[in-house]
Design an enzyme around this catalytic site. Structure first.
Site, short mmCIF file in Angstrom:
data_model
loop_
_atom_site.label_atom_id
_atom_site.label_comp_id
_atom_site.label_asym_id
_atom_site.label_seq_id
_atom_site.Cartn_x
_atom_site.Cartn_y
_atom_site.Cartn_z
N ASP A 1 2.81 0.64 -4.29
CA ASP A 1 2.84 1.04 -3.46
C ASP A 1 4.18 2.30 -3.04
O ASP A 1 5.05 1.83 -3.90
CB ASP A 1 2.62 -0.13 -2.37
CG ASP A 1 2.02 0.95 -1.39
OD1 ASP A 1 1.03 1.86 -1.54
OD2 ASP A 1 2.25 1.09 -0.03
N SER A 2 3.15 3.18 -2.57
CA SER A 2 3.84 4.17 -2.23
C SER A 2 4.67 3.55 -1.19
O SER A 2 6.15 4.77 -0.65
CB SER A 2 3.23 5.14 -1.69
OG SER A 2 2.49 4.87 -0.30
N TYR B 1 2.07 9.13 -0.35
CA TYR B 1 1.17 10.03 -0.94
C TYR B 1 -0.10 10.52 -1.00
O TYR B 1 -0.65 11.47 -1.67
CB TYR B 1 0.40 8.89 -2.21
CG TYR B 1 2.14 8.00 -3.21
CD1 TYR B 1 3.27 8.92 -2.78
CD2 TYR B 1 1.70 7.34 -4.69
CE1 TYR B 1 4.32 8.33 -3.94
CE2 TYR B 1 2.78 7.31 -5.07
CZ TYR B 1 4.13 7.56 -4.61
OH TYR B 1 5.05 7.22 -5.74
N GLY B 2 -0.43 10.10 -0.46
CA GLY B 2 -1.76 10.34 0.66
C GLY B 2 -1.82 12.01 0.63
O GLY B 2 -3.17 12.53 0.06
N CYS C 1 -2.22 0.03 -3.64
CA CYS C 1 -2.68 1.71 -3.02
C CYS C 1 -3.16 2.10 -3.57
O CYS C 1 -3.85 2.63 -4.78
CB CYS C 1 -1.33 2.40 -3.50
SG CYS C 1 -1.32 3.68 -2.70
N ASN C 2 -4.79 2.57 -2.32
CA ASN C 2 -6.03 3.63 -2.75
C ASN C 2 -4.98 5.09 -3.06
O ASN C 2 -5.84 4.91 -4.56
CB ASN C 2 -6.50 3.09 -1.34
CG ASN C 2 -7.10 1.90 -1.17
OD1 ASN C 2 -8.12 1.41 -1.09
ND2 ASN C 2 -6.54 1.20 -0.04
N THR C 3 -4.53 5.99 -2.61
CA THR C 3 -3.94 6.46 -3.40
C THR C 3 -4.05 6.33 -4.51
O THR C 3 -4.49 7.37 -6.26
CB THR C 3 -3.22 7.13 -2.72
OG1 THR C 3 -3.64 7.51 -1.20
CG2 THR C 3 -3.10 8.99 -2.88
N GLU D 1 5.35 3.88 8.08
CA GLU D 1 6.39 3.85 7.13
C GLU D 1 7.55 4.40 8.29
O GLU D 1 8.91 4.11 7.54
CB GLU D 1 6.48 5.48 6.60
CG GLU D 1 5.38 4.94 5.09
CD GLU D 1 5.93 4.20 4.16
OE1 GLU D 1 6.94 4.67 3.76
OE2 GLU D 1 4.93 2.84 4.09
N CYS E 1 -7.09 1.71 2.68
CA CYS E 1 -5.51 2.27 2.82
C CYS E 1 -4.81 1.28 2.77
O CYS E 1 -5.10 0.28 3.78
CB CYS E 1 -4.93 3.26 3.36
SG CYS E 1 -3.50 3.52 3.25
N THR E 2 -3.83 0.62 1.91
CA THR E 2 -2.80 -0.66 2.17
C THR E 2 -2.47 0.34 3.49
O THR E 2 -1.93 -1.81 3.96
CB THR E 2 -2.24 -1.27 1.08
OG1 THR E 2 -1.34 -0.26 0.44
CG2 THR E 2 -2.90 -1.68 -0.09
N HIS E 3 -2.14 0.61 3.65
CA HIS E 3 -0.83 0.15 5.09
C HIS E 3 -2.10 -0.36 6.50
O HIS E 3 -1.43 -0.06 7.17
CB HIS E 3 -0.37 1.90 5.23
CG HIS E 3 0.55 2.47 4.14
ND1 HIS E 3 0.93 2.26 3.17
CD2 HIS E 3 1.92 2.78 5.26
CE1 HIS E 3 1.83 3.15 2.80
NE2 HIS E 3 2.62 3.25 3.84
N1 DGL Z 1 -0.81 2.56 0.96
C1 DGL Z 1 -1.29 3.83 0.33
C2 DGL Z 1 -3.10 3.70 0.04
O1 DGL Z 1 -3.34 2.35 -0.08
C3 DGL Z 1 -0.92 4.39 1.55
C4 DGL Z 1 -0.77 5.68 0.23
C5 DGL Z 1 0.27 6.84 0.95
O2 DGL Z 1 1.16 6.45 0.86
O3 DGL Z 1 -0.19 7.87 1.78
O4 DGL Z 1 -3.12 4.54 -0.04
#
Ligand code: DGL
Length: 278
Positions: free
Chosen positions: A12-13, A44-45, A75-77, A162, A196-198
């Site tokens: 993940d990011s 990363y978004g 991570c979805n992104t 974060e 988004c996994t966050h």
């Molecule tokens: N956990 C990432 C996701 O699922 C976060 C992306 C990010 O870093 O913005 O999209």
């Protein structure tokens, strides 16, 4: 770094993928895992397609070097912007026997049983929303059910998580604002995908602003049960994944900060190592 284990890589990011890893540890106890958070370059978004692809490929290569036969982009992104390219263009040249899987399909496949009226809201990063991955995949995999999707990008949510600002009035403000926008765009929404996994880390707050009749779909359990099914369907991959119960944590940022935050998210003490991705 030479490794005797062949762990499942989880990328993940930053911290968000821990919400997925937590379910893997529950459903696949005894398997070896390496978690890699690119905290130094998160979020990363808001980054371009090219940059997310480049960073994600670097992470996948690093996890392969460390012995992972299988990498999950938690991570979805990264799943939205890099997965297909990596699967189709990079993997055949790197090692056609390894696999990289993402987190969008499991959510998409589950939503048809989840929504009652077909009105689905998607909360995600700017990158995930602009990629249109969810509406495109939902059209492909909804099993004939008409799904009306409405997306809302939440650019502030990942930076707030974060930076461990989960319980602050600032976070309250942004969560309520984005949920209000989503529900104003389609007041009939009966299900919301946390794309988004966050975001599961913000669930107590999200629940404050989402009416009770709306269901929230989290990815952790879904992605984990799909991984269990995948390993059962692919015994040749399952045999490669070593099972000595080791979990290794890597970050591209400060390891002490990662340890402190990850311990809060996972509810257990962990030790982490810093690495460089390039
Ligand atoms: N956990 C990432 C996701 O699922 C976060 C992306 C990010 O870093 O913005 O999209």
């Amino acid at each position: 770094m030479a490794s005797k284990t062949q762990p499942i890589g989880v990328f993940d990011s930053g911290y968000g993928g821990l919400t997925i890893l937590k379910e893997f540890l529950n459903d696949l106890p005894g398997y070896d895992f390496i978690y890699l958070g690119d905290n130094a370059r998160a979020p990363y978004g808001s980054r371009s397609f090219e940059v997310v692809y480049e960073y994600t490929l670097q992470a996948v290569k690093k996890l392969f070097e460390m012995g992972c036969p299988l990498v999950i982009l938690a991570c979805n992104t990264a799943s939205a912007k890099a997965l297909r390219n990596i699967q189709q263009n990079d993997l055949p040249g790197i090692d056609p026997n390894r696999r990289v899987l993402g987190v969008i399909r499991p959510a998409v496949e589950s939503i048809r049983e989840f929504t009652r009226n077909g009105h689905v809201g998607i909360l995600g990063t700017v990158g995930t929303v602009l990629s249109d991955s969810y509406p495109i995949e939902l059209e492909k995999w909804s099993g004939g059910k008409v799904i009306q999707t409405t997306q809302e990008a939440c650019p502030m949510w990942v930076p707030l998580v974060e930076n461990n600002e989960i319980d602050t009035p600032g976070t309250d403000y942004f969560v309520s604002k984005n949920i209000r926008n989503l529900l104003a765009a389609d007041p009939e929404i009966d299900s919301i995908i946390l794309g988004c996994t966050h975001y599961p880390l913000l669930i107590p707050l999200i629940l404050k602003f989402v009416p009770e009749n709306i269901r929230l779909l989290e990815q952790g359990k879904l992605v984990s049960s799909k991984l269990v099914e995948y390993l059962a369907r692919h015994p040749e991959m399952d045999e490669k994944c070593t099972k000595s119960g080791q979990v290794k944590y890597l970050t591209t940022e400060n390891e002490e900060v990662f340890e402190k935050n990850a311990t809060t998210f996972l509810g257990q003490n962990i030790q982490c190592e810093k690495i460089v991705l390039k």
